[in-house]
Every structure is written in C-alpha cells, then in structure tokens.
Design a protein around this motif. Structure first.
Motif, mmCIF file in Angstrom:
data_model
loop_
_atom_site.group_PDB
_atom_site.id
_atom_site.type_symbol
_atom_site.label_atom_id
_atom_site.label_comp_id
_atom_site.label_asym_id
_atom_site.label_seq_id
_atom_site.Cartn_x
_atom_site.Cartn_y
_atom_site.Cartn_z
ATOM 1 N N SER A 161 15.405 2.778 -5.911
ATOM 2 C CA SER A 161 15.926 3.379 -5.013
ATOM 3 C C SER A 161 14.963 3.330 -3.762
ATOM 4 C CB SER A 161 16.669 4.442 -4.943
ATOM 5 O OG SER A 161 17.014 4.958 -3.758
ATOM 6 N N LEU A 162 15.027 3.195 -2.540
ATOM 7 C CA LEU A 162 14.281 3.174 -1.563
ATOM 8 C C LEU A 162 13.955 4.697 -1.132
ATOM 9 C CD1 LEU A 162 15.146 0.473 1.132
ATOM 10 C CD2 LEU A 162 13.215 0.503 -0.460
ATOM 11 N N TRP A 163 14.914 5.520 -1.610
ATOM 12 C CA TRP A 163 14.776 6.955 -1.276
ATOM 13 C C TRP A 163 13.599 7.429 -2.267
ATOM 14 C CZ3 TRP A 163 16.737 9.568 2.370
ATOM 15 C CH2 TRP A 163 17.981 8.962 2.824
ATOM 16 N N GLN A 164 13.026 6.975 -3.191
ATOM 17 C CA GLN A 164 11.694 7.227 -3.841
ATOM 18 C C GLN A 164 10.623 7.210 -2.893
ATOM 19 O OE1 GLN A 164 11.601 8.230 -6.732
ATOM 20 N NE2 GLN A 164 13.733 7.625 -7.661
ATOM 21 N N ARG A 165 10.841 6.283 -1.722
ATOM 22 C CA ARG A 165 9.486 6.145 -0.968
ATOM 23 C C ARG A 165 9.708 7.489 0.251
ATOM 24 N NH1 ARG A 165 8.507 4.111 -4.635
ATOM 25 N NH2 ARG A 165 8.681 1.879 -4.706
ATOM 26 N N ALA A 166 10.676 8.647 0.173
ATOM 27 C CA ALA A 166 10.840 9.522 1.071
ATOM 28 C C ALA A 166 9.712 10.620 1.026
ATOM 29 C CB ALA A 166 12.307 10.471 0.850
ATOM 30 N N ASN A 167 8.925 10.439 -0.320
ATOM 31 C CA ASN A 167 7.689 11.261 -0.131
ATOM 32 C C ASN A 167 6.618 10.719 0.685
ATOM 33 O OD1 ASN A 167 6.880 8.897 -1.641
ATOM 34 N ND2 ASN A 167 6.383 9.985 -3.434
ATOM 35 N N LEU A 168 6.688 9.630 1.417
ATOM 36 C CA LEU A 168 5.587 9.213 2.201
ATOM 37 C C LEU A 168 5.854 10.072 3.676
ATOM 38 C CD1 LEU A 168 5.783 5.433 1.274
ATOM 39 C CD2 LEU A 168 3.949 7.146 1.024
ATOM 40 N N VAL A 169 7.070 10.493 3.876
ATOM 41 C CA VAL A 169 7.263 11.097 5.110
ATOM 42 C C VAL A 169 6.274 12.370 5.492
ATOM 43 C CG1 VAL A 169 8.985 12.613 6.576
ATOM 44 C CG2 VAL A 169 9.799 10.476 5.268
ATOM 45 N N THR B 203 12.998 13.743 -5.936
ATOM 46 C CA THR B 203 13.885 11.968 -5.754
ATOM 47 C C THR B 203 13.674 11.506 -6.795
ATOM 48 O OG1 THR B 203 11.576 11.323 -4.948
ATOM 49 C CG2 THR B 203 13.284 11.936 -3.222
ATOM 50 N N ARG B 204 12.510 11.877 -7.731
ATOM 51 C CA ARG B 204 12.619 11.259 -9.226
ATOM 52 C C ARG B 204 13.496 11.480 -10.071
ATOM 53 N NH1 ARG B 204 7.461 12.427 -10.299
ATOM 54 N NH2 ARG B 204 7.962 14.297 -11.862
ATOM 55 N N MET C 229 0.840 -1.183 -0.077
ATOM 56 C CA MET C 229 -0.064 -0.029 -0.016
ATOM 57 C C MET C 229 0.959 1.241 -0.015
ATOM 58 S SD MET C 229 -3.014 0.892 2.485
ATOM 59 C CE MET C 229 -3.000 2.492 3.296
ATOM 60 N N CYS C 230 1.944 1.333 0.565
ATOM 61 C CA CYS C 230 2.607 2.281 1.051
ATOM 62 C C CYS C 230 3.437 2.684 -0.521
ATOM 63 C CB CYS C 230 4.090 2.275 2.007
ATOM 64 S SG CYS C 230 3.363 2.356 3.547
ATOM 65 N N LYS C 231 3.779 1.772 -1.145
ATOM 66 C CA LYS C 231 4.466 1.750 -2.659
ATOM 67 C C LYS C 231 3.355 2.288 -3.501
ATOM 68 C CE LYS C 231 6.705 -0.749 -6.153
ATOM 69 N NZ LYS C 231 6.727 0.475 -6.903
ATOM 70 N N GLN C 232 2.202 1.820 -3.475
ATOM 71 C CA GLN C 232 1.315 2.397 -4.441
ATOM 72 C C GLN C 232 1.027 3.818 -3.967
ATOM 73 O OE1 GLN C 232 -2.110 -0.042 -3.000
ATOM 74 N NE2 GLN C 232 -1.628 -1.509 -4.876
#
Length: 139
Positions: A110-118, A102-103, A1-4
């Motif tokens: 990269s896991l840094w792509q998920r930094a937008n969830l912070v 990050t894009r 779900m987080c990835k989505q």
C-alpha cells in the motif's frame, strides 16, 4: 530513495522504539517546550517567526529590527540549540509512530506505507526555515 528511507523507518519502528520516542517526546514537551516558548515571544508587540503561522519577508525584517542586537543573538543561539533538537525529537516520534501504525493497518504494498515520510519533510522544512531566519537575524 524515498522507498528506501520509508522501509528503513519501518524496520526501525518496533513497539519499544516507538514507545521510547513517545516518552522522550512527552518529557521534552512537558519540561523544555514551555520554557523555550516563553523565551521566544519576541520583542514587545512584534512577535516571533516561531509563533507566526505565516509571515512575509518584510515581517521578518521588522521582527529582526525590533529584537535589537542582543535579541537577534539570543534568537540565533536558540535556533542553534533548541531548534536543532526539537525537529529531531518530533521527527523520531512521528516517523516511528506512523511507521508502526501503518505497518499494522495497511498491506505492505500500500502507498499508505509511505506516510511515514511526511514527518521527514516537515522536519526538513522546519530546519530550512530556522536556517533562513537565522541568516536574516545575523545580517
């Protein structure tokens, strides 16, 4: 779900969307935030949960008592108006800006792509805090 959620933020965060979010954020910060901040200083000498980095339940109850009935009603009104809009605005700005950056800075895997969830977590916790303090003020 987080990835989505993260992927959707990346798809939405075009340069124009990010720029628009920045402009709205800056306008709100310059025009609305100073007035709201001046109005939320709390009761004399007691402070406000919004301007406290950390406070205990006892501190919150002391603030609520010091506000009086009118002050508590005003506090809840502000949480139901300003503090609904503010988290959405900073979420929109930070999530799109981080997604856009990050894009361009990291590989797609990269896991840094998920930094937008912070910012999503920050806005969620902000809303939960506003709900909890409003319940205390209503009691």
């Amino acid at each position: 779900m987080c990835k989505q959620i993260s992927d959707r933020l990346h798809r939405t965060s075009t340069g124009w969307v990010t720029l628009a979010a920045l402009v709205v954020f800056l306008l709100f910060t310059a025009l609305v935030l100073p007035t709201q901040s001046a109005n939320s200083t709390g009761a004399e000498g007691v402070g406000s949960p919004d301007t406290s980095f950390f406070y205990t339940p006892a501190d919150l109850y002391r603030m609520a008592e010091a506000y009086g009935e009118e002050g508590r009603a005003a506090y809840v009104r502000a949480r139901a108006t300003f503090d609904v809009v503010w988290p959405l605005l900073y979420l929109a700005f930070l999530a799109t800006a981080i997604s856009w950056a990050t894009r361009r800075a990291f590989r797609p895997e990269s896991l840094w792509q998920r930094a937008n969830l912070v910012p999503v977590l920050g806005a969620l916790f902000d809303v939960l805090e506003n709900l909890a303090t409003s319940v205390v003020m209503l009691r």
